[in-house]
Scaffold this active site. Sequence first.
Site, PDB file in Angstrom:
ATOM      1  N   GLU A 125       0.957  -1.339   0.094  1.00 32.43           N
ATOM      2  CA  GLU A 125       0.126  -0.051  -0.008  1.00 32.43           C
ATOM      3  C   GLU A 125       0.958   1.387   0.069  1.00 32.43           C
ATOM      4  O   GLU A 125       1.812   1.331   0.725  1.00 32.43           O
ATOM      5  CB  GLU A 125      -0.942   0.063   1.222  1.00 32.43           C
ATOM      6  CG  GLU A 125      -2.066   1.131   1.084  1.00 32.43           C
ATOM      7  CD  GLU A 125      -2.707   1.212   2.326  1.00 32.43           C
ATOM      8  OE1 GLU A 125      -2.806   0.526   3.211  1.00 32.43           O
ATOM      9  OE2 GLU A 125      -3.800   2.032   2.104  1.00 32.43           O
ATOM     10  N   GLY A 265       2.795   2.294  11.053  1.00 35.26           N
ATOM     11  CA  GLY A 265       2.379   1.483  12.181  1.00 35.26           C
ATOM     12  C   GLY A 265       2.261   0.122  11.895  1.00 35.26           C
ATOM     13  O   GLY A 265       2.800  -0.845  12.229  1.00 35.26           O
ATOM     14  N   ALA A 266       1.537  -0.064  10.978  1.00 36.69           N
ATOM     15  CA  ALA A 266       1.173  -1.534  10.439  1.00 36.69           C
ATOM     16  C   ALA A 266       0.182  -1.611   9.228  1.00 36.69           C
ATOM     17  O   ALA A 266      -0.161  -0.322   8.680  1.00 36.69           O
ATOM     18  CB  ALA A 266       0.435  -2.335  11.440  1.00 36.69           C
ATOM     19  N   MET A 267       0.302  -2.708   8.747  1.00 33.23           N
ATOM     20  CA  MET A 267      -0.399  -2.996   7.447  1.00 33.23           C
ATOM     21  C   MET A 267      -1.379  -4.126   7.299  1.00 33.23           C
ATOM     22  O   MET A 267      -0.952  -5.423   7.631  1.00 33.23           O
ATOM     23  CB  MET A 267       0.626  -3.157   6.160  1.00 33.23           C
ATOM     24  CG  MET A 267       0.102  -3.224   4.788  1.00 33.23           C
ATOM     25  SD  MET A 267      -0.847  -1.860   4.450  1.00 33.23           S
ATOM     26  CE  MET A 267      -1.839  -2.458   3.219  1.00 33.23           C
ATOM     27  N   ASN A 269      -2.550  -6.386   5.223  1.00 30.85           N
ATOM     28  CA  ASN A 269      -2.637  -7.525   4.150  1.00 30.85           C
ATOM     29  C   ASN A 269      -3.409  -8.585   4.563  1.00 30.85           C
ATOM     30  O   ASN A 269      -3.288  -9.043   5.568  1.00 30.85           O
ATOM     31  CB  ASN A 269      -1.181  -7.976   3.792  1.00 30.85           C
ATOM     32  CG  ASN A 269      -0.114  -7.031   3.971  1.00 30.85           C
ATOM     33  OD1 ASN A 269      -0.231  -5.990   3.117  1.00 30.85           O
ATOM     34  ND2 ASN A 269       0.933  -6.889   4.790  1.00 30.85           N
ATOM     35  N   HIS A 301      -6.965  -2.077  14.824  1.00 30.32           N
ATOM     36  CA  HIS A 301      -7.116  -1.633  13.583  1.00 30.32           C
ATOM     37  C   HIS A 301      -6.969  -2.428  12.516  1.00 30.32           C
ATOM     38  O   HIS A 301      -7.799  -2.611  11.450  1.00 30.32           O
ATOM     39  CB  HIS A 301      -6.264  -0.311  13.594  1.00 30.32           C
ATOM     40  CG  HIS A 301      -6.212   0.537  12.300  1.00 30.32           C
ATOM     41  ND1 HIS A 301      -6.872   1.826  12.487  1.00 30.32           N
ATOM     42  CD2 HIS A 301      -5.911   0.473  11.186  1.00 30.32           C
ATOM     43  CE1 HIS A 301      -6.933   2.314  11.042  1.00 30.32           C
ATOM     44  NE2 HIS A 301      -6.066   1.519  10.364  1.00 30.32           N
ATOM     45  N   GLU A 302      -5.681  -3.132  12.397  1.00 28.18           N
ATOM     46  CA  GLU A 302      -5.522  -3.678  11.170  1.00 28.18           C
ATOM     47  C   GLU A 302      -6.609  -5.173  11.203  1.00 28.18           C
ATOM     48  O   GLU A 302      -7.003  -5.350   9.995  1.00 28.18           O
ATOM     49  CB  GLU A 302      -3.965  -4.342  11.468  1.00 28.18           C
ATOM     50  CG  GLU A 302      -2.979  -3.361  11.606  1.00 28.18           C
ATOM     51  CD  GLU A 302      -3.164  -2.294  10.598  1.00 28.18           C
ATOM     52  OE1 GLU A 302      -3.492  -2.557   9.228  1.00 28.18           O
ATOM     53  OE2 GLU A 302      -2.745  -0.953  11.021  1.00 28.18           O
ATOM     54  N   HIS A 305      -9.628  -3.957   9.613  1.00 28.00           N
ATOM     55  CA  HIS A 305      -9.322  -3.671   8.148  1.00 28.00           C
ATOM     56  C   HIS A 305      -9.797  -5.001   7.337  1.00 28.00           C
ATOM     57  O   HIS A 305     -10.390  -4.717   5.965  1.00 28.00           O
ATOM     58  CB  HIS A 305      -8.108  -3.396   7.673  1.00 28.00           C
ATOM     59  CG  HIS A 305      -7.820  -1.858   7.666  1.00 28.00           C
ATOM     60  ND1 HIS A 305      -8.488  -1.037   7.257  1.00 28.00           N
ATOM     61  CD2 HIS A 305      -6.493  -1.331   8.219  1.00 28.00           C
ATOM     62  CE1 HIS A 305      -7.974   0.213   7.101  1.00 28.00           C
ATOM     63  NE2 HIS A 305      -7.042   0.046   7.727  1.00 28.00           N
ATOM     64  N   GLU A 324     -10.063   4.165   6.049  1.00 26.90           N
ATOM     65  CA  GLU A 324      -9.110   4.431   7.086  1.00 26.90           C
ATOM     66  C   GLU A 324     -10.078   5.038   8.399  1.00 26.90           C
ATOM     67  O   GLU A 324      -9.900   5.154   9.353  1.00 26.90           O
ATOM     68  CB  GLU A 324      -7.993   5.323   6.691  1.00 26.90           C
ATOM     69  CG  GLU A 324      -6.926   4.518   5.800  1.00 26.90           C
ATOM     70  CD  GLU A 324      -6.550   3.331   6.416  1.00 26.90           C
ATOM     71  OE1 GLU A 324      -6.718   3.228   7.853  1.00 26.90           O
ATOM     72  OE2 GLU A 324      -5.929   2.571   5.839  1.00 26.90           O
TER      73      GLU A 324
HETATM   74  N1  TRP Z   1      -3.158   0.782   5.610  1.00 27.16           N
HETATM   75  C1  TRP Z   1      -2.289   0.848   6.618  1.00 27.16           C
HETATM   76  C2  TRP Z   1      -3.014   1.314   8.018  1.00 27.16           C
HETATM   77  O1  TRP Z   1      -3.823   2.291   8.205  1.00 27.16           O
HETATM   78  C3  TRP Z   1      -1.308   2.200   6.394  1.00 27.16           C
HETATM   79  C4  TRP Z   1       0.092   1.931   6.091  1.00 27.16           C
HETATM   80  C5  TRP Z   1       0.900   0.923   6.551  1.00 27.16           C
HETATM   81  C6  TRP Z   1       0.735   2.632   4.929  1.00 27.16           C
HETATM   82  N2  TRP Z   1       2.077   1.069   5.773  1.00 27.16           N
HETATM   83  C7  TRP Z   1       1.966   1.993   4.778  1.00 27.16           C
HETATM   84  C8  TRP Z   1       0.429   3.708   4.142  1.00 27.16           C
HETATM   85  C9  TRP Z   1       2.770   2.542   3.734  1.00 27.16           C
HETATM   86  C10 TRP Z   1       1.302   4.092   3.061  1.00 27.16           C
HETATM   87  C11 TRP Z   1       2.492   3.572   3.072  1.00 27.16           C
HETATM   88  O2  TRP Z   1      -3.133   0.500   8.584  1.00 27.16           O
HETATM   89 ZN    ZN Z   2      -5.572   1.737   8.526  1.00 23.72          ZN
END
Ligand code: TRP
Ligand code: ZN
Length: 872
Positions: A125, A265-267, A269, A301-302, A305, A324
């Site tokens: 992302e 912070g985190a992603m 996936n 949060h993650e 999602h 978001e």
């Molecule tokens: N979607 C992620 C969140 O809100 C945000 C995020 C994680 C992100 N890594 C990133 C956005 C790198 C841009 C680039 O939890």
């Molecule tokens: Zn998010």
Amino acid sequence: MTLQSTQINRLDYTAPAFLIDRVDLTFELEESQTRVQSRLVLKRNPEAVAGLPLSLVGEELSLESIKLDGALLKTDAYSVSATGLVIATMPDEAILEIVTIINPLSNTSLNGLYVSSGNFVSQCEAEGFRKITYYLDRPDVMAKFTTTIIADKTRYPILLSNGNRVDSGQLEKNRHWVKWVDPFKKPAYLFALVAGKFVMLADQHTTPSGRRVALEIFVEPGNLDKCHHAMAAIKKAMRWDEERFGLEYDLDTYMIVATSDFNMGAMENKGLNIFNTKYVLAKPETATDVDFDGIDAVVAHEYFHNWTGNRVTCRDWFQLSLKEGLTVYRDQEFSSDIGSRSVERINNVKALREMQFAEDAGPQAHSVRPEAYSEINNFYTMTIYEKGSEVVRMYATLLGREGFRKGMDLYFKRHDGQAVTCDDFRAAMADANGVDFTQFEEWYKQAGTPALAISSHYDAAAQTYTLNVKQSCPATPGQAEKRPFHIPLAVGLLNKQGKDLPLQLAGEATAQGTTRVLALTQAEQSFSFINITAEPTPSLLRDFSAPVKVSYAYTDEELVFLMANDSDAFNRWEAANTFATRLLIALYAAGDEKPLAPASFINALRKLTSEKIDAALIALMLELPRENYLIELIDQVDPCHLHFVHRSVKAQIARELRPELLAIYQKLNDGAIYHYENASKRSLKNICLDYLAELDEPLVSEMLSKQYRLSDNMTDRLAALKALVNRDGGDAQLADFAVQWHDDALVMDKWFALQSTSRRPGALSRVQALMDHPAFSIKNPNKVRALIMGFCLQNAQHFHAADGYGYAFAADRIIELDKINPQVAARLASSFNRWKKMEPQRQQMMQAELQRIAQQDDLSSDLAEIVNKSLS
Ligand code: TRP
Ligand code: ZN
């Protein structure tokens, strides 16, 4: 000027020319030469213009081969550029096989596939997948992915991707492979790959429908003892989403991997969340109460999602707040339910005001659904996230909890498996409740923080009390005139005894509760309450029911009264905050050599110290408004003078409330062993300590060094160390701390941050010296955040030093970082956003540094956009 970038406009959206049903990926992992095979099952999109070429995006890829329906494509059948690959003539259905080579080792942007501590980690992302292979890298192209990973068995024993692990095997030369299948279609930004040496903490969760979900947290060896809080958070979050929204997890495995090199912070996936170690690793000896709460919030949060973001995703990146804002709202609600609702609300509003209000008032101001961008990475902002969550909260405030749930249910019923827009969400809320939310769209369209000017009139003869409300919104870049917003204004009225009055609006047959949500829709409106037998005190914008600024001419006495009596805990805090804010700004303007707060203020705080309410709430009410918040409220500000005033009042409070603060400190510092559950007591204890540290007394020195030495937890140790560092430098303790924690990266981040935010003279030269410390690396975003952003964004007094050295340092680091990691460089550049707020000399110096940055060759599009907007 070397600055130039192409702008993308929201209204230019067109449907993709092709759709992708399936993607089969095979990775042969080598640090500096990873081979990526991609097999795409493509078909023309019936909704797009006929006959268009196939245009795939790709960056920093070296193309090895390309096959269309099994036949190698000759070089004249396609064209490759630095940004993509175009095939002019395409059948309506096709299988495209592309082989590319990438270099994860040299990827310092942490975007795409990269190497962190010898492990492979991906971040896609928003637009990182194009650095892995040529693709339709846009969120409205959703495909089913299978991923086969081949790698050396010794160096990469763990091979992970999205979905379910379906097969694995051995190969010659000590290599092995694992195949993953994700049964859900998803956009490429949710793709993930991780490979390396990890240890795993396992647990499980059973959903209401009976699905057994394996929960797995992967961390580097040696960190297993720091995963338990995160694991507990996953289970709490899963249960909460089932109960509150009826949403269950949908795969057999839910994995989290922690990495120390991460831009955010985190992603989220699909099935394989990747986290910054900061939001996974914690035990009481290494993490503070704030860290533990942060882990709960980010894990939730993650996880949330998975529904709000993954199952229902965004049509295009202008809709980012669709996932978001909604997901932040959901994690805030979760934190409110597992902790203290009012403390959670106050902390969130403080962050919103300090950072989002500043963004909304400055050169980067944009609406929750922006109209244009040149670099999408720059739009992961406080506005998209935090204001976006306030917008979602307003639906809930207007509709009630059940109405909001109905809207959510309809949203999922309509859009599961789709890529949709903020308008679709608004329509679901409206249709499920039979409510007209046409005007509510202004919250998505217009930037800027609305202001409410409220006055009141009591008519004793008629026994009516009238609130007159005027709304306005300042101009923002590209938006000179604003239309009225639909604003929920929650109000209560307190009688002389401090009790809530039943509220009956003119025209109503009976009173309806004691907090009413008034719906503002016009520039000017009045609301009359009847049967009011004596003039009440209004409690306005209860629970901060809308992201607006309220002005109302409260007397100091009324504020003290609200501090003591309001049934709305948020507004009790707000009254204290308003009182302190007003007074600090008045003292700043007066410019006295010895600024002194009036006795009425000190007495109000004294009264607070004996209140029988949640200790965390008292702590929040005792704390002075932070300098970054006050800077926003003063034009032509001199941050150094502001710091002086702030510090003087703090010292005055310490002197005058010494007995009370000391008594609380001594009572709460009882030597009991650490329990996470006592966090609110620790917060009160440590705010008292923070004040007492202003006093130059041996007793205080002894308290501080004792708390530093004897604490069994990081919250207390760090509070003591912070006070020591600000008071006398704390050199001995700083050295001791570094010896003890030199190989714990997250603890060392705290050590760097303490020094970068220190108020003692010489902060800048210490920060510069610390850049050579063995534990520091400018390539690591956590380190940059601790040391460099700590100084530039959290140390106003030193960053804005009158000699301008702080600005020059920041500009040098921004230029240096742009070559390493443009996303981080662009974030750091936001430290210059508010240059027009400063007094003229600082304005000039800041502008000059911005210009110096702008003149560099080959600025990234990330940095160019921020700097351009700041200068224009
Ligand atoms: N979607 C992620 C969140 O809100 C945000 C995020 C994680 C992100 N890594 C990133 C956005 C790198 C841009 C680039 O939890
Ligand atoms: Zn998010």
